[in-house]
Design a protein around this motif. Structure first.
Motif, PDB file in Angstrom:
ATOM      1  N   ASN A 133     -28.398  81.158  52.142  1.00 26.11           N
ATOM      2  CA  ASN A 133     -26.983  81.518  52.009  1.00 26.11           C
ATOM      3  C   ASN A 133     -26.287  80.733  50.897  1.00 26.11           C
ATOM      4  O   ASN A 133     -25.072  80.809  50.746  1.00 26.11           O
ATOM      5  CB  ASN A 133     -26.249  81.291  53.328  1.00 26.11           C
ATOM      6  N   GLN A 134     -27.067  79.969  50.115  1.00 26.52           N
ATOM      7  CA  GLN A 134     -26.511  79.181  49.026  1.00 26.52           C
ATOM      8  C   GLN A 134     -25.965  80.091  47.935  1.00 26.52           C
ATOM      9  O   GLN A 134     -26.508  81.159  47.661  1.00 26.52           O
ATOM     10  CB  GLN A 134     -27.624  78.284  48.456  1.00 26.52           C
ATOM     11  N   LEU A 135     -24.889  79.676  47.311  1.00 26.46           N
ATOM     12  CA  LEU A 135     -24.330  80.370  46.159  1.00 26.46           C
ATOM     13  C   LEU A 135     -24.216  79.396  44.997  1.00 26.46           C
ATOM     14  O   LEU A 135     -23.668  78.297  45.174  1.00 26.46           O
ATOM     15  CB  LEU A 135     -22.949  80.949  46.491  1.00 26.46           C
ATOM     16  N   PRO A 136     -24.678  79.765  43.800  1.00 26.86           N
ATOM     17  CA  PRO A 136     -25.399  80.995  43.462  1.00 26.86           C
ATOM     18  C   PRO A 136     -26.713  81.104  44.256  1.00 26.86           C
ATOM     19  O   PRO A 136     -27.263  80.077  44.665  1.00 26.86           O
ATOM     20  CB  PRO A 136     -25.678  80.851  41.972  1.00 26.86           C
ATOM     21  N   PRO A 137     -27.216  82.331  44.445  1.00 25.39           N
ATOM     22  CA  PRO A 137     -28.435  82.519  45.244  1.00 25.39           C
ATOM     23  C   PRO A 137     -29.648  81.826  44.631  1.00 25.39           C
ATOM     24  O   PRO A 137     -29.735  81.637  43.413  1.00 25.39           O
ATOM     25  CB  PRO A 137     -28.617  84.049  45.239  1.00 25.39           C
ATOM     26  N   MET A 138     -30.578  81.432  45.492  1.00 26.71           N
ATOM     27  CA  MET A 138     -31.829  80.826  45.043  1.00 26.71           C
ATOM     28  C   MET A 138     -32.973  81.810  45.257  1.00 26.71           C
ATOM     29  O   MET A 138     -32.915  82.640  46.167  1.00 26.71           O
ATOM     30  CB  MET A 138     -32.111  79.538  45.821  1.00 26.71           C
ATOM     31  N   ASP A 139     -34.011  81.691  44.433  1.00 22.91           N
ATOM     32  CA  ASP A 139     -35.181  82.542  44.638  1.00 22.91           C
ATOM     33  C   ASP A 139     -36.101  81.891  45.666  1.00 22.91           C
ATOM     34  O   ASP A 139     -35.861  80.770  46.129  1.00 22.91           O
ATOM     35  CB  ASP A 139     -35.919  82.815  43.314  1.00 22.91           C
ATOM     36  N   ASP A 140     -37.170  82.588  46.033  1.00 23.42           N
ATOM     37  CA  ASP A 140     -38.073  82.110  47.085  1.00 23.42           C
ATOM     38  C   ASP A 140     -38.707  80.772  46.734  1.00 23.42           C
ATOM     39  O   ASP A 140     -38.894  79.910  47.595  1.00 23.42           O
ATOM     40  CB  ASP A 140     -39.168  83.151  47.347  1.00 23.42           C
ATOM     41  N   GLU A 141     -39.048  80.583  45.458  1.00 26.71           N
ATOM     42  CA  GLU A 141     -39.682  79.336  45.040  1.00 26.71           C
ATOM     43  C   GLU A 141     -38.738  78.153  45.211  1.00 26.71           C
ATOM     44  O   GLU A 141     -39.147  77.067  45.663  1.00 26.71           O
ATOM     45  CB  GLU A 141     -40.113  79.447  43.575  1.00 26.71           C
ATOM     46  N   GLN A 142     -37.460  78.351  44.893  1.00 29.72           N
ATOM     47  CA  GLN A 142     -36.473  77.285  45.047  1.00 29.72           C
ATOM     48  C   GLN A 142     -36.236  76.959  46.520  1.00 29.72           C
ATOM     49  O   GLN A 142     -36.126  75.790  46.901  1.00 29.72           O
ATOM     50  CB  GLN A 142     -35.169  77.674  44.372  1.00 29.72           C
ATOM     51  N   VAL A 143     -36.168  77.999  47.349  1.00 27.95           N
ATOM     52  CA  VAL A 143     -35.985  77.786  48.786  1.00 27.95           C
ATOM     53  C   VAL A 143     -37.151  76.975  49.345  1.00 27.95           C
ATOM     54  O   VAL A 143     -36.962  76.025  50.109  1.00 27.95           O
ATOM     55  CB  VAL A 143     -35.864  79.134  49.530  1.00 27.95           C
ATOM     56  N   GLU A 144     -38.364  77.343  48.943  1.00 27.12           N
ATOM     57  CA  GLU A 144     -39.546  76.637  49.438  1.00 27.12           C
ATOM     58  C   GLU A 144     -39.549  75.183  48.981  1.00 27.12           C
ATOM     59  O   GLU A 144     -39.881  74.272  49.752  1.00 27.12           O
ATOM     60  CB  GLU A 144     -40.812  77.350  48.962  1.00 27.12           C
ATOM     61  N   ALA A 145     -39.186  74.942  47.722  1.00 28.17           N
ATOM     62  CA  ALA A 145     -39.162  73.577  47.195  1.00 28.17           C
ATOM     63  C   ALA A 145     -38.152  72.727  47.953  1.00 28.17           C
ATOM     64  O   ALA A 145     -38.403  71.552  48.255  1.00 28.17           O
ATOM     65  CB  ALA A 145     -38.820  73.596  45.701  1.00 28.17           C
ATOM     66  N   GLN A 146     -37.037  73.326  48.299  1.00 30.68           N
ATOM     67  CA  GLN A 146     -36.019  72.580  49.034  1.00 30.68           C
ATOM     68  C   GLN A 146     -36.499  72.219  50.432  1.00 30.68           C
ATOM     69  O   GLN A 146     -36.282  71.101  50.908  1.00 30.68           O
ATOM     70  CB  GLN A 146     -34.730  73.400  49.106  1.00 30.68           C
ATOM     71  N   TRP A 147     -37.152  73.171  51.103  1.00 35.87           N
ATOM     72  CA  TRP A 147     -37.620  72.862  52.454  1.00 35.87           C
ATOM     73  C   TRP A 147     -38.724  71.795  52.427  1.00 35.87           C
ATOM     74  O   TRP A 147     -38.735  70.895  53.264  1.00 35.87           O
ATOM     75  CB  TRP A 147     -38.124  74.107  53.185  1.00 35.87           C
ATOM     76  N   VAL A 148     -39.629  71.877  51.465  1.00 39.42           N
ATOM     77  CA  VAL A 148     -40.695  70.882  51.362  1.00 39.42           C
ATOM     78  C   VAL A 148     -40.089  69.490  51.163  1.00 39.42           C
ATOM     79  O   VAL A 148     -40.510  68.520  51.806  1.00 39.42           O
ATOM     80  CB  VAL A 148     -41.654  71.229  50.197  1.00 39.42           C
ATOM     81  N   ALA A 149     -39.098  69.389  50.278  1.00 39.81           N
ATOM     82  CA  ALA A 149     -38.453  68.098  50.032  1.00 39.81           C
ATOM     83  C   ALA A 149     -37.744  67.591  51.280  1.00 39.81           C
ATOM     84  O   ALA A 149     -37.802  66.402  51.608  1.00 39.81           O
ATOM     85  CB  ALA A 149     -37.471  68.218  48.872  1.00 39.81           C
ATOM     86  N   ARG A 150     -37.082  68.484  51.989  1.00 37.95           N
ATOM     87  CA  ARG A 150     -36.354  68.072  53.194  1.00 37.95           C
ATOM     88  C   ARG A 150     -37.314  67.656  54.308  1.00 37.95           C
ATOM     89  O   ARG A 150     -37.088  66.663  54.997  1.00 37.95           O
ATOM     90  CB  ARG A 150     -35.442  69.211  53.665  1.00 37.95           C
ATOM     91  N   ALA A 151     -38.382  68.408  54.489  1.00 37.03           N
ATOM     92  CA  ALA A 151     -39.366  68.064  55.516  1.00 37.03           C
ATOM     93  C   ALA A 151     -40.001  66.709  55.231  1.00 37.03           C
ATOM     94  O   ALA A 151     -40.269  65.922  56.144  1.00 37.03           O
ATOM     95  CB  ALA A 151     -40.439  69.155  55.599  1.00 37.03           C
ATOM     96  N   GLU A 152     -40.232  66.423  53.943  1.00 42.86           N
ATOM     97  CA  GLU A 152     -40.805  65.131  53.567  1.00 42.86           C
ATOM     98  C   GLU A 152     -39.845  64.001  53.923  1.00 42.86           C
ATOM     99  O   GLU A 152     -40.259  62.969  54.454  1.00 42.86           O
ATOM    100  CB  GLU A 152     -41.109  65.122  52.070  1.00 42.86           C
TER     101      GLU A 152
END
Length: 279
Positions: A133-152
């Motif tokens: 739901n981020q604006l500007p929208p993110m693509d799938d690769e950006q979403v995945e990178a963010q979750w990986v960083a947060r999980a770490e």
């Protein structure tokens, strides 16, 4: 809204090749010195899990880690030079990286949040709801990178059992039901599980509260191993790292007051359980 250093389209995740290369150098020098990860960890005063994360390229090395590793591994200067090329960490905004590095060795970490659940406490479903739901929208690769960083980052709660974590969360963060009922159920279950950890305290600031010391917004405070304090405040498009002791003193007093204004830890757990049952 940018929270916990999330990267929007204005901040590109970088390849982790440099992290893997740095980690490989650390591992090669460690093995050349005849040290196991556990032995090396004891000498640099980091856990063997942290050593493994650095060697595998999963964690940005803290400056303290680099300096201690240099001392243990011969003071060749190789690690200092290599660390200079690690200016970026995948999935984290530039302004947040310095704070994220301080987090990895903090002995005390306080967080007050009034906008949404802090990154260290988010479930994957909740976090992905925010990212998509981020604006500007993110693509799938950006979403995945963010979750990986947060999980770490979330590994800190369990990998650093001697670090004291305190969280003050507004009741409204749960009542909002970000992501829907199922996501909220999972979030509350997760909060209740994290609250059982001995090194984690979670308090809820009630929705109806006549006095509140945190009306100026969210804040984070941390204490380093040498007992130096830093603060961090984040807004819509950036964050501010605060090293000034006078400013930090003000925020510490506000946080202390909020701890007295929020529900006690047992009452906070009880409220979360009731909210879970009402869903």
């Amino acid at each position: 809204m940018v929270v916990d250093g999330a990267v929007g389209t204005g901040g590109e995740p970088e390849s982790s090749d440099s992290l893997r290369t740095f980690g490989a150098v650390v591992q090669a020098l460690r093995e050349h010195a005849g040290l196991s990860r556990e032995e090396f960890g004891e000498r640099v005063r980091f856990s063997k899990h942290t050593v493994a994360s650095v060697e595998l390229g999963r964690r940005m090395p803290d400056p303290t880690f680099v300096e201690r590793a240099e001392e243990v591994l011969g003071n060749t200067g190789a690690l200092r030079k290599a660390a200079g090329h690690l200016a970026r960490q995948p999935g984290l905004a530039a302004w947040f990286r310095q704070w994220a590095r301080l987090e990895t060795t903090a002995i005390t970490l306080y967080t007050y949040e009034c906008r949404l659940i802090p990154g260290l406490l988010q479930t994957e479903a909740y976090a992905r709801t925010l990212f998509t739901n981020q604006l500007p929208p993110m693509d799938d690769e950006q979403v995945e990178a963010q979750w990986v960083a947060r999980a770490e980052r979330q590994r800190l709660l369990r990998e650093r059992p001697n670090t004291a974590f305190s969280f003050i969360l507004e009741e409204g963060l749960i009542l909002r039901r970000m992501g829907g009922v199922e996501v909220t159920r999972g979030l509350i279950d997760h909060l209740l599980a994290i609250a059982e950890l001995r090194n984690v305290e979670i308090q809820v600031m009630p929705q109806v509260q006549e006095t509140h010391a945190g009306l100026d917004g969210p804040m984070q405070l941390l204490e380093t191993p040498d007992n130096t304090w830093f603060a961090y405040c984040e807004g819509q498009r950036g964050g501010l790292l605060i090293p000034d002791p006078k400013e930090i003193s003000v925020l510490q007093r506000r946080y202390a007051r909020m701890r007295s204004q929020a529900l006690t830890i047992p009452d906070s757990v009880s409220l979360l359980q009731r909210m879970r049952g009402a869903l």
